[in-house]
Design an enzyme around this catalytic site. Structure first.
Site: not given
Ligand code: NAP
Ligand code: F7E
Length: 322
Positions: A122, A124, A146
Site C-alpha cells: 500500500s 500508506e 496499518y
Molecule cells: P477490503 O474490502 O477491506 O477487503 C479485505 C478482505 O480481507 C475481506 O475479504 C476480508 O474478509 C478479508 N480478511 C480480513 N481479515 C481476514 C482474516 N483474518 N482471514 C481471512 N480473510 C480476512 O479491502 P480491499 O480494498 O479489497 O483491499 C484489498 C487488499 O489491498 C488489502 O490487503 C488492502 O489492505 C490492500 N490495499 C487496498 C487499497 C485500496 O485502496 N483499496 C490500496 C492499497 C492496498 P471479510 O469479508 O470476512 O471481512
Molecule cells: O481515507 C480523509 C482521511 O479511509 C482517505 C485503504 O484502502 O487506501 C485506503 O486508506 C482520506 C484520509 O482511505 C474522512 O483522513 C476525511 O486522509 O478513504 P480513507 P485511506 O486511509 O487512504 C490505502 C492506500 C490503503 O491501503 C487502505 O487499505 O480521507 N477523510 N474525512 C476521511 N476518511 C474517512 N474514512 N472518513 C471520513 O469521514
C-alpha cells in the site's frame, strides 16, 4: 490456470475474481468463518468460484488450503484494511496484515515453492512522504499501525523472494475505489451520503480532514496490474496509481455537483473523523508499471466519482421501491 485469492469477499477480491474468470482461470477464494456470510460482492459469481474456509491467523489452515486447492498463483488481498481501526486494534492489525503475509509465504514454501505470489502492499507505507511523487525506490515512513504492518508485509515478500527464490511480487497500490468500496472509506461514505441527501433520506454529511489528498483510481483497473505482475519473466515490485492527486474537498464538490447540489450547504468537518497522524500528499510515479507491465489506468478521477454516485443513487432508489 488456477488462482487462490485471500480476501475474495472484499472490494479488490471481487474485481480480481471477475477478471480472472474472464481469463479462463479456475478461481478459489479463501473465506474466514463467520456467523453470517459476507458474500455480497461475489454473489453474482458464487457458482463460478470455489470457496474454502481458512484464516490468516491460522498457519495450519493455510497449509491445508494450499495443499487442497493446488493453485498456480496466490493473491494475498486479505487484511484489516481500514486505517483508523488500526489505531484501535494495532495488535490484531499486525496479526492479519503483517504476520498473515509470513504465514501465507511459509505455507507456499512448505507445500509448493513454485506457486507465484502477489502481496497487496500500500501507498500508506510512504506515509510522511520523503519525495513527491513516490516510486519503487522512495523510502517508507508509515504513519499508522496499518502502514507499519504493510511495510512488514512488503519486506517479508521481498525477503522470501531473495531467500527462497519464490516468485513473490509486492504491488504498492495507491487508493482505488469503486461502487463496491466499503462504506467507511471516505469516497464511498461521500457517494452513499450524497445519494441519500439527494433522495431526502439524509440531511448532513460529516467528514474529517477535507484538505487530505490522495491518488485515487478505479479498482477494476488495478486488479489487472496485480495479474500482470505475475505474468512477467521475473518477480518484482511495482507502484500502481494514476499520477494525479486530489483533495477530499474536490471529491465532495464533484459528487454534489453531479446531483445538482451545493456541497457547502451539507458538509461539515468533525474532529472525531480526524486521524492521530495524517498522510498529506500521496501521488504515484507509475513510470515502471507503464514501461514494464504496459499498464495504465483507464477510468479518470471525474468518471470514478460520477460512477460511484450513480451506483449509490441506483441502490438507494431500489431500496425505496423495495
Ligand atoms: P477490503 O474490502 O477491506 O477487503 C479485505 C478482505 O480481507 C475481506 O475479504 C476480508 O474478509 C478479508 N480478511 C480480513 N481479515 C481476514 C482474516 N483474518 N482471514 C481471512 N480473510 C480476512 O479491502 P480491499 O480494498 O479489497 O483491499 C484489498 C487488499 O489491498 C488489502 O490487503 C488492502 O489492505 C490492500 N490495499 C487496498 C487499497 C485500496 O485502496 N483499496 C490500496 C492499497 C492496498 P471479510 O469479508 O470476512 O471481512
Ligand atoms: O481515507 C480523509 C482521511 O479511509 C482517505 C485503504 O484502502 O487506501 C485506503 O486508506 C482520506 C484520509 O482511505 C474522512 O483522513 C476525511 O486522509 O478513504 P480513507 P485511506 O486511509 O487512504 C490505502 C492506500 C490503503 O491501503 C487502505 O487499505 O480521507 N477523510 N474525512 C476521511 N476518511 C474517512 N474514512 N472518513 C471520513 O469521514
Amino acid at each position: 490456470m488456477r488462482a487462490l485469492i485471500t480476501g475474495i469477499t472484499g472490494q479488490d477480491g471481487s474485481y480480481l475474481a471477475d477478471f480472472l474468470l474472464g481469463k479462463g482461470y479456475e478461481v478459489y477464494g479463501m473465506v474466514r468463518r463467520s456467523s453470517t456470510e459476507s458474500f455480497e460482492r461475489i454473489n453474482h459469481i458464487i457458482d463460478k468460484v470455489t470457496l474454502k474456509q481458512a484464516d490468516l491467523l491460522d498457519q495450519l489452515s493455510l497449509i491445508e488450503l494450499i495443499k487442497d486447492s493446488k493453485p498456480d498463483e496466490i493473491y494475498n488481498l486479505g487484511a484489516q484494511s481500514f486505517v483508523p481501526t488500526s489505531w484501535n486494534q494495532p495488535v490484531l492489525t499486525g496479526e492479519f496484515t503483517a504476520l498473515g503475509v509470513t504465514r501465507v509465504l511459509e505455507a507456499i514454501r512448505l507445500v509448493n515453492p513454485k506457486i507465484k505470489f502477489y502481496q497487496a502492499s500500500s501507498s500508506e507505507m510512504f506515509g510522511k512522504v520523503r519525495a513527491v511523487p513516490q516510486n519503487e525506490s522512495t523510502p517508507f515512513h508509515p504513519r499508522s499501525p496499518y502502514g507499519v504492518a504493510k511495510a512488514y508485509g512488503h519486506f517479508i515478500t521481498v525477503n522470501y523472494r531473495e531467500s527462497y527464490d519464490i516468485f513473490a511480487c509486492s504491488g504498492i497500490l495507491f487508493n482505488h475505489e469503486s461502487p463496491r468500496r466499503g462504506k467507511e472509506f471516505v469516497t464511498r461514505k461521500i457517494t452513499s451520503e450524497v445519494a441519500k441527501i439527494k433522495l431526502g433520506k439524509a440531511k448532513k454529511l460529516y467528514l474529517g480532514n477535507l484538505e487530505a489528498k490522495r491518488d485515487w483510481g478505479f479498482a477494476g483497473d488495478y486488479v489487472e496490474a496485480m495479474w500482470l505482475m505475475l505474468q512477467q519473466a521475473q518477480a518484482d515490485d511495482f507502484v500502481i496509481g494514476t499520477g494525479e492527486t486530489h483533495s477530499v474537498k474536490e471529491f465532495v464538490e464533484i459528487a454534489f455537483d453531479h446531483v445538482g447540489l451545493d456541497y457547502k450547504k451539507y458538509v461539515e468537518s468533525k474532529k472525531e473523523f480526524f486521524r492521530p497522524a495524517e498522510v498529506d500528499l500521496l501521488v504515484a510515479d507509475n513510470t515502471k508499471a507503464k514501461k514494464v507491465l504496459g499498464w495504465q489506468p483507464k477510468v479518470s478521477f471525474d468518471e470514478l466519482v460520477k460512477m460511484m454516485v450513480d451506483a449509490d443513487l441506483k441502490l438507494q432508489e431500489m431500496a425505496r421501491v423495495a
